[in-house]
Design a protein around this motif. Sequence first.
Motif, mmCIF file in Angstrom:
data_model
loop_
_atom_site.group_PDB
_atom_site.id
_atom_site.type_symbol
_atom_site.label_atom_id
_atom_site.label_comp_id
_atom_site.label_asym_id
_atom_site.label_seq_id
_atom_site.Cartn_x
_atom_site.Cartn_y
_atom_site.Cartn_z
ATOM 1 N N ALA A 120 0.836 -1.208 0.000
ATOM 2 C CA ALA A 120 0.000 0.000 0.000
ATOM 3 C C ALA A 120 0.866 1.252 0.000
ATOM 4 O O ALA A 120 1.969 1.276 0.542
ATOM 5 C CB ALA A 120 -0.910 0.002 1.216
ATOM 6 N N ILE A 125 0.138 5.535 0.700
ATOM 7 C CA ILE A 125 -0.857 6.497 1.193
ATOM 8 C C ILE A 125 -0.459 7.892 0.756
ATOM 9 O O ILE A 125 0.701 8.306 0.917
ATOM 10 C CB ILE A 125 -0.975 6.449 2.728
ATOM 11 C CG1 ILE A 125 -1.441 5.064 3.177
ATOM 12 C CG2 ILE A 125 -1.951 7.517 3.230
ATOM 13 C CD1 ILE A 125 -1.421 4.878 4.682
ATOM 14 N N GLN A 126 -1.412 8.624 0.192
ATOM 15 C CA GLN A 126 -1.211 10.031 -0.175
ATOM 16 C C GLN A 126 -2.177 10.866 0.644
ATOM 17 O O GLN A 126 -3.386 10.677 0.561
ATOM 18 C CB GLN A 126 -1.484 10.239 -1.665
ATOM 19 C CG GLN A 126 -1.440 11.686 -2.108
ATOM 20 C CD GLN A 126 -0.036 12.267 -2.046
ATOM 21 O OE1 GLN A 126 0.890 11.709 -2.594
ATOM 22 N NE2 GLN A 126 0.104 13.397 -1.373
ATOM 23 N N ASP A 127 -1.640 11.760 1.473
ATOM 24 C CA ASP A 127 -2.486 12.674 2.246
ATOM 25 C C ASP A 127 -2.874 13.850 1.363
ATOM 26 O O ASP A 127 -2.009 14.590 0.886
ATOM 27 C CB ASP A 127 -1.754 13.159 3.494
ATOM 28 C CG ASP A 127 -1.617 12.076 4.541
ATOM 29 O OD1 ASP A 127 -2.564 11.286 4.694
ATOM 30 O OD2 ASP A 127 -0.567 12.014 5.207
ATOM 31 N N TYR A 141 -8.729 3.133 -1.173
ATOM 32 C CA TYR A 141 -9.414 3.097 0.112
ATOM 33 C C TYR A 141 -9.218 4.428 0.835
ATOM 34 O O TYR A 141 -8.217 5.110 0.635
ATOM 35 C CB TYR A 141 -8.860 1.965 0.998
ATOM 36 C CG TYR A 141 -8.883 0.623 0.316
ATOM 37 C CD1 TYR A 141 -10.028 -0.158 0.347
ATOM 38 C CD2 TYR A 141 -7.769 0.157 -0.374
ATOM 39 C CE1 TYR A 141 -10.052 -1.386 -0.302
ATOM 40 C CE2 TYR A 141 -7.795 -1.061 -1.016
ATOM 41 C CZ TYR A 141 -8.932 -1.837 -0.985
ATOM 42 O OH TYR A 141 -8.961 -3.044 -1.626
ATOM 43 N N GLY A 142 -10.157 4.765 1.679
ATOM 44 C CA GLY A 142 -10.071 5.967 2.501
ATOM 45 C C GLY A 142 -11.288 6.046 3.391
ATOM 46 O O GLY A 142 -12.275 5.330 3.179
ATOM 47 N N PRO A 193 -6.493 10.795 3.967
ATOM 48 C CA PRO A 193 -5.516 9.754 3.635
ATOM 49 C C PRO A 193 -6.044 8.792 2.567
ATOM 50 O O PRO A 193 -6.767 7.846 2.866
ATOM 51 C CB PRO A 193 -5.312 9.042 4.970
ATOM 52 C CG PRO A 193 -6.628 9.192 5.670
ATOM 53 C CD PRO A 193 -7.189 10.518 5.219
ATOM 54 N N THR A 252 -5.555 5.822 0.209
ATOM 55 C CA THR A 252 -4.682 4.648 0.160
ATOM 56 C C THR A 252 -4.901 3.899 -1.150
ATOM 57 O O THR A 252 -6.041 3.716 -1.579
ATOM 58 C CB THR A 252 -4.985 3.699 1.338
ATOM 59 O OG1 THR A 252 -4.784 4.422 2.547
ATOM 60 C CG2 THR A 252 -4.077 2.481 1.317
ATOM 61 N N LYS A 311 -3.785 0.230 -2.743
ATOM 62 C CA LYS A 311 -3.164 -1.070 -2.489
ATOM 63 C C LYS A 311 -3.500 -1.989 -3.660
ATOM 64 O O LYS A 311 -4.582 -2.599 -3.708
ATOM 65 C CB LYS A 311 -3.654 -1.663 -1.178
ATOM 66 C CG LYS A 311 -2.923 -2.961 -0.825
ATOM 67 C CD LYS A 311 -3.338 -3.479 0.528
ATOM 68 C CE LYS A 311 -2.548 -4.750 0.849
ATOM 69 N NZ LYS A 311 -2.915 -5.299 2.138
#
Length: 114
Positions: free
Chosen positions: A62, A64-66, A89-90, A105, A107, A109
């Motif tokens: 995974a 994650i991009q904020d 996902y978030g 956030p 995500t 994956k």
Amino acid sequence: LFLDRSDAVELPIKFIPLYAGCYHCQILLKSSCDVRVYEIECVVNTDHAEAELEFLTPAYQAVIQDIPISNMSSQNWKLEAILEGEGFYGPPLINVGLGETALYPLTFKPIAEC
């Protein structure tokens, strides 16, 4: 008292907002035999913004991009996120307080090479 459309009177209003946000207004109409108060709420959004994100990660790992979401309006925001696309996902809801910036956030994956 019910009025049909032939009894309607137009009331043109010009609204020029300076910023995005929620604007409230009251209009008071008086005559010799009647007083009416109309409450108006105008919600102003910023121009539609487009963004592109590129994710690079090995399969099954995974990343994650904020994503910053700034609330420059005059009220708190409760936003619903609708994600489309496989592997993304978030959180379904995010709250952004008045004058604050919250990070969403996002995500990714991947379940295979793509």
